[in-house]
Each structure stands twice: as C-alpha cells, then as structure tokens.
Scaffold this active site. Sequence first.
Site, PDB file in Angstrom:
ATOM      1  CB  THR A 253      27.298  38.027  26.048  1.00 24.20           C
ATOM      2  OG1 THR A 253      27.447  36.778  26.107  1.00 24.20           O
ATOM      3  CG2 THR A 253      27.013  37.888  24.549  1.00 24.20           C
ATOM      4  N   GLY A 254      30.173  38.013  28.778  1.00 24.87           N
ATOM      5  CA  GLY A 254      30.151  38.035  30.296  1.00 24.87           C
ATOM      6  C   GLY A 254      31.260  38.734  30.744  1.00 24.87           C
TER       7      GLY A 254
ATOM      8  CB  CYS B  79      41.842  38.066  38.934  1.00 26.77           C
ATOM      9  SG  CYS B  79      40.762  36.373  39.929  1.00 26.77           S
TER      10      CYS B  79
ATOM     11  CG  HIS C 154      40.432  39.763  43.272  1.00 29.80           C
ATOM     12  ND1 HIS C 154      38.591  40.086  43.456  1.00 29.80           N
ATOM     13  CD2 HIS C 154      40.159  39.323  42.653  1.00 29.80           C
ATOM     14  CE1 HIS C 154      38.140  38.729  42.324  1.00 29.80           C
ATOM     15  NE2 HIS C 154      39.296  38.739  42.241  1.00 29.80           N
TER      16      HIS C 154
ATOM     17  NE  ARG D 266      44.360  30.831  34.804  1.00 27.91           N
ATOM     18  CZ  ARG D 266      43.094  30.773  34.748  1.00 27.91           C
ATOM     19  NH1 ARG D 266      42.814  29.675  36.616  1.00 27.91           N
ATOM     20  NH2 ARG D 266      42.376  31.302  34.878  1.00 27.91           N
TER      21      ARG D 266
ATOM     22  CD  GLN E 198      39.832  35.916  45.174  1.00 29.58           C
ATOM     23  OE1 GLN E 198      41.001  35.242  45.839  1.00 29.58           O
ATOM     24  NE2 GLN E 198      38.986  35.333  44.522  1.00 29.58           N
TER      25      GLN E 198
ATOM     26  NE  ARG F  62      23.616  31.192  28.297  1.00 31.11           N
ATOM     27  CZ  ARG F  62      23.831  29.599  28.505  1.00 31.11           C
ATOM     28  NH1 ARG F  62      23.413  28.382  28.599  1.00 31.11           N
ATOM     29  NH2 ARG F  62      25.543  29.573  28.762  1.00 31.11           N
TER      30      ARG F  62
HETATM   31  P1  NAP Z   1      30.566  34.762  32.372  1.00 29.82           P
HETATM   32  O1  NAP Z   1      29.835  36.814  33.251  1.00 29.82           O
HETATM   33  O2  NAP Z   1      29.337  34.365  33.061  1.00 29.82           O
HETATM   34  O3  NAP Z   1      30.198  35.006  31.297  1.00 29.82           O
HETATM   35  C1  NAP Z   1      30.515  33.761  31.188  1.00 29.82           C
HETATM   36  C2  NAP Z   1      30.550  34.392  29.001  1.00 29.82           C
HETATM   37  O4  NAP Z   1      31.077  32.624  28.850  1.00 29.82           O
HETATM   38  C3  NAP Z   1      29.262  34.617  28.595  1.00 29.82           C
HETATM   39  O5  NAP Z   1      29.528  35.403  27.482  1.00 29.82           O
HETATM   40  C4  NAP Z   1      28.639  33.101  28.338  1.00 29.82           C
HETATM   41  O6  NAP Z   1      27.320  33.725  26.593  1.00 29.82           O
HETATM   42  C5  NAP Z   1      29.775  32.308  27.773  1.00 29.82           C
HETATM   43  N1  NAP Z   1      29.707  31.036  27.791  1.00 29.82           N
HETATM   44  C6  NAP Z   1      29.051  30.300  28.475  1.00 29.82           C
HETATM   45  N2  NAP Z   1      28.781  28.831  28.380  1.00 29.82           N
HETATM   46  C7  NAP Z   1      29.190  28.594  26.836  1.00 29.82           C
HETATM   47  C8  NAP Z   1      29.025  28.108  25.787  1.00 29.82           C
HETATM   48  N3  NAP Z   1      28.596  26.402  26.102  1.00 29.82           N
HETATM   49  N4  NAP Z   1      29.138  28.291  24.616  1.00 29.82           N
HETATM   50  C9  NAP Z   1      29.967  29.681  24.623  1.00 29.82           C
HETATM   51  N5  NAP Z   1      29.959  31.031  24.899  1.00 29.82           N
HETATM   52  C10 NAP Z   1      29.604  30.254  26.329  1.00 29.82           C
HETATM   53  O7  NAP Z   1      31.702  34.906  33.570  1.00 29.82           O
HETATM   54  P2  NAP Z   1      32.737  35.581  33.281  1.00 29.82           P
HETATM   55  O8  NAP Z   1      32.843  36.300  34.667  1.00 29.82           O
HETATM   56  O9  NAP Z   1      33.288  36.404  32.292  1.00 29.82           O
HETATM   57  O10 NAP Z   1      34.497  33.818  33.114  1.00 29.82           O
HETATM   58  C11 NAP Z   1      34.328  33.219  31.920  1.00 29.82           C
HETATM   59  C12 NAP Z   1      35.053  32.413  32.432  1.00 29.82           C
HETATM   60  O11 NAP Z   1      36.546  33.058  32.452  1.00 29.82           O
HETATM   61  C13 NAP Z   1      35.469  31.977  33.644  1.00 29.82           C
HETATM   62  O12 NAP Z   1      34.686  30.853  33.696  1.00 29.82           O
HETATM   63  C14 NAP Z   1      37.339  31.884  33.867  1.00 29.82           C
HETATM   64  O13 NAP Z   1      37.073  30.777  33.380  1.00 29.82           O
HETATM   65  C15 NAP Z   1      37.213  32.979  33.302  1.00 29.82           C
HETATM   66  N6  NAP Z   1      36.991  34.089  34.316  1.00 29.82           N
HETATM   67  C16 NAP Z   1      39.955  34.257  34.428  1.00 29.82           C
HETATM   68  C17 NAP Z   1      39.484  35.013  35.462  1.00 29.82           C
HETATM   69  C18 NAP Z   1      40.763  34.879  35.919  1.00 29.82           C
HETATM   70  O14 NAP Z   1      41.570  35.307  36.881  1.00 29.82           O
HETATM   71  N7  NAP Z   1      41.690  35.256  34.921  1.00 29.82           N
HETATM   72  C19 NAP Z   1      39.070  36.048  36.126  1.00 29.82           C
HETATM   73  C20 NAP Z   1      37.203  35.419  35.395  1.00 29.82           C
HETATM   74  C21 NAP Z   1      36.624  35.050  34.662  1.00 29.82           C
HETATM   75  P3  NAP Z   1      26.473  33.780  27.135  1.00 29.82           P
HETATM   76  O15 NAP Z   1      26.097  35.120  27.819  1.00 29.82           O
HETATM   77  O16 NAP Z   1      25.571  33.619  26.101  1.00 29.82           O
HETATM   78  O17 NAP Z   1      25.691  32.572  28.203  1.00 29.82           O
HETATM   79  O1  3JN Z   2      36.302  34.162  42.051  1.00 27.87           O
HETATM   80  C1  3JN Z   2      37.256  34.661  41.307  1.00 27.87           C
HETATM   81  O2  3JN Z   2      37.523  36.058  41.903  1.00 27.87           O
HETATM   82  C2  3JN Z   2      38.358  34.411  39.752  1.00 27.87           C
HETATM   83  C3  3JN Z   2      37.517  33.620  39.150  1.00 27.87           C
HETATM   84  C4  3JN Z   2      38.039  32.836  38.496  1.00 27.87           C
HETATM   85  C5  3JN Z   2      37.185  31.481  37.743  1.00 27.87           C
HETATM   86  C6  3JN Z   2      36.318  31.564  37.999  1.00 27.87           C
HETATM   87  C7  3JN Z   2      35.561  30.383  37.624  1.00 27.87           C
HETATM   88  C8  3JN Z   2      36.400  29.692  36.959  1.00 27.87           C
HETATM   89  C9  3JN Z   2      38.619  31.077  37.256  1.00 27.87           C
HETATM   90  C10 3JN Z   2      39.503  31.035  37.179  1.00 27.87           C
HETATM   91  O3  3JN Z   2      40.392  31.601  36.010  1.00 27.87           O
HETATM   92  O4  3JN Z   2      40.663  30.650  37.510  1.00 27.87           O
HETATM   93  C11 3JN Z   2      37.193  29.673  36.737  1.00 27.87           C
HETATM   94  C12 3JN Z   2      38.331  28.432  36.457  1.00 27.87           C
HETATM   95  O5  3JN Z   2      38.781  28.365  34.872  1.00 27.87           O
HETATM   96  O6  3JN Z   2      39.001  27.746  36.755  1.00 27.87           O
END
Ligand code: NAP
Ligand code: 3JN
Length: 338
Positions: free
Chosen positions: A12-13, A131, A244, A100, A158, A40
């Site tokens: 859902t994120g 990213c 970004h 990572r 970003q 949620r």
């Molecule tokens: P987001 O929009 O806030 O979405 C968070 C997602 O995680 C939602 O689906 C949420 O579910 C779920 N979640 C949170 N806590 C949970 C739990 N305890 N159990 C199960 N599901 C849970 O965040 P996002 O931007 O998609 O990013 C999510 C994560 O992806 C980040 O924290 C980061 O680690 C990673 N990320 C990586 C990159 C990258 O650079 N490669 C970029 C962005 C993000 P609900 O809707 O039910 O709360």
């Molecule tokens: O801030 C951004 O533009 C990218 C964010 C990535 C991010 C956000 C929350 C937690 C990360 C990531 O992918 O490095 C994390 C994390 O998993 O540490």
Amino acid sequence: MSSYNVAVVGATGAVGNEMIKVLEERNFPVRELTLLASERSLGVEIDFHGKPVPVKVLNEDSFAGMQIGLFSAGGSVSERYAPIAAAAGCVVIDNTSAFRMAPDVPLVVPEVNPEAIAQYRKQGIIANPNCSTIQMVVALKPIHDVARIKRIVVSTYQAVSGTGKKAIKELADQTRALMNFQEVQVQVYPHQIAFNCLPQIDVFLDNGYTKEEMKMVNETKKIFNDQSVAVTATTVRVPVFYGHSESVNIETEKKITADEVRKLLTGAPGVRVVDNPAEKAYPLAINAAGQDDTLVGRIREDESIPNGINMWIVADNIRKGAALNAVQIAEVLIRDYL
Ligand code: NAP
Ligand code: 3JN
C-alpha cells in the site's frame, strides 16, 4: 513459460504501489500475487490486471508457496521477515537498507552488476540499492569501465516521494496552506519543505554526514566492486514530488572528453542523454517522472582539473530508484536462476 507466486510486502506504500504497476506493465509472469501490509490496510484492495486483489496482513506464514518477495515496508520489517521468507524458499528482493552492506547479500543494479545476482543463494536475499545511488551508478558505470573513476563528488536534489506517502501529502498540504496565507503544519520533515531546501536526509551520523550520504558512498563502492573509488555526497530534500536530480563531478584516471562521455552514454543501457544547451534541453525531474530511463545532461569538462567531468543526472526515484530496479532484478532472477 513458467510463472511465479509473487508477494509484495508494503503493497500500500509509494514504492509498493509502483511495484504492482511495474509488474503489470512489464507483464511479469505472475501466477498469484499476494499483497501484504500492516493491519492498517485491512479491507484495502488494489487492482492487478483489472482484478481487485485484497491486501493481507503480513505475518510469519505469509511466504509459504511464494517464490519471489518484493519488500518495501521499511528496514525493521525486512530485518524480521526477509530471513523468514528466504527460509520458506521465497527469494527476497529487498528495497530497504537492512541487508545492503551485508557481505553475503548482493547489491544489484541490473545495468551495472547483474552478475552479482548469482550470490543470492547464500542468504536468499538480493538488496536493491538506495534510489540516489542507483541513478548515479547507471550513468557512471560506462565511464568507469573506460576511464576509471578515481573520485565522485555528488550533491542531490531529492523529491519528497522518497520519504513515502505521508511526505507527498505534506508537500501538497504545506503548499496549499502557504498559497492561502495559512500556517503550515510540519510533521514528516524537521522543517517546512514547501518553498524550501533541507540539507538533511535521514539521520546525522558521528562523522557529520547523514545516513543517506553514507549510503551513497558505501553502496557505490560495493556495486562497482571497487573500494578505491573515493565518493563524497551532500544530499538535499527539495520541494519536488517525483524525480531525484543530482549534480555529479567525477575525476578519472584516463582523460575523457565531454564529447566522448556523450557518445559513451548514448545507447548505454538504461540511460538517455538529454544534452542540447542551444535548445535549453537538459534533464528535468518533471520529465523523468514516470519514465524508466536515467536522464543525463549538462555534460561538460571540469576546467579546474586535468581529468574532470561535470554532469546532471535525473531519474524517477520511485521507479528506477526502487520499484523498476527491483522488478528488473526479478526478471534476471527468473531468466537465469529460477
Ligand atoms: P510508505 O509510502 O510510507 O509505505 C510504507 C509501506 O510499508 C506501507 O505499505 C505500509 O503498510 C507498510 N508497512 C509499514 N509498517 C509495516 C508493518 N509493520 N508490517 C507490514 N507492513 C508495514 O513508504 P515507501 O516510500 O513505500 O517506502 C517503504 C520503504 O521502502 C522505506 O522505508 C525504505 O526502506 C524503502 N524505500 C527504498 C527506496 C530506495 O531508495 N530503493 C526508496 C524509497 C523507499 P500500511 O499502509 O498498512 O501502513
Ligand atoms: O529519501 C529518499 O529519497 C530515499 C529514501 C529511502 C529510504 C527511506 C527510509 C528508509 C530508505 C532507503 O531505501 O535507504 C530507508 C532504509 O531502508 O534505510
């Protein structure tokens, strides 16, 4: 052709939603799609190929019968559930920073180091880089291969979507409030993001850098499999929704001209050169949004040193920076290993 049971954790994120879209657009061979999130999201349904799929609550039994798990629900969720999924025979492609830098976990950008995927068998986990790192290494790898990059100095601009759904809403809400002469609410970021630039992404570390900056340093070395590349980063949050942008300066061992860089990057996998100053053509975040390619422009020689190049690198952070890169890893995985 075989098809696979795929689980999306964090469905859902912002990233999870894009993963579902990318799986559908690229016609990834999904037998059954399982969407997982927190309590949620109970009752939420998300369309996949025109059919609603209910979101389930993630638990320890979620991965029975799954072959591929795309994780983006934060580091603590991955730390707990990725090993459980891997033990159940589900290969995890993890978008968080949890694994990572683990020596036994490959950190992969398919255009750069697809061969590293072979290492997935050690832990059953493949890590997707940050990213900001992904788009930079996609553009720099062809140059590193011919001229060897000695040093990278990068400053990022970003988009708020990198912080997830709440941050996208915060920028929209603050912008609306300010345009209507109302007080802004600051909840997600330490300061107002609308009409502002914040030189802090993630937490500060003891060396004065932020965690985001050190991710760029350490991940670049691991992906290039070259600890000798010097990297220094300043990461900045700007009031942009998607895409970004990065100002990148490199110093190479071998001289390479701006024209040679332009030729090298034209046709490089995942790269599109947008570089025509006469037409005011250069990469823009609003043009990169929704695109797969990493856009590169403003390519010019750094006249302050003998072997330097400056460039401007832009990509959709949620797509190539997260969801698309993860699905591309899955594509190599099923083509060569599963
Ligand atoms: P987001 O929009 O806030 O979405 C968070 C997602 O995680 C939602 O689906 C949420 O579910 C779920 N979640 C949170 N806590 C949970 C739990 N305890 N159990 C199960 N599901 C849970 O965040 P996002 O931007 O998609 O990013 C999510 C994560 O992806 C980040 O924290 C980061 O680690 C990673 N990320 C990586 C990159 C990258 O650079 N490669 C970029 C962005 C993000 P609900 O809707 O039910 O709360
Ligand atoms: O801030 C951004 O533009 C990218 C964010 C990535 C991010 C956000 C929350 C937690 C990360 C990531 O992918 O490095 C994390 C994390 O998993 O540490």
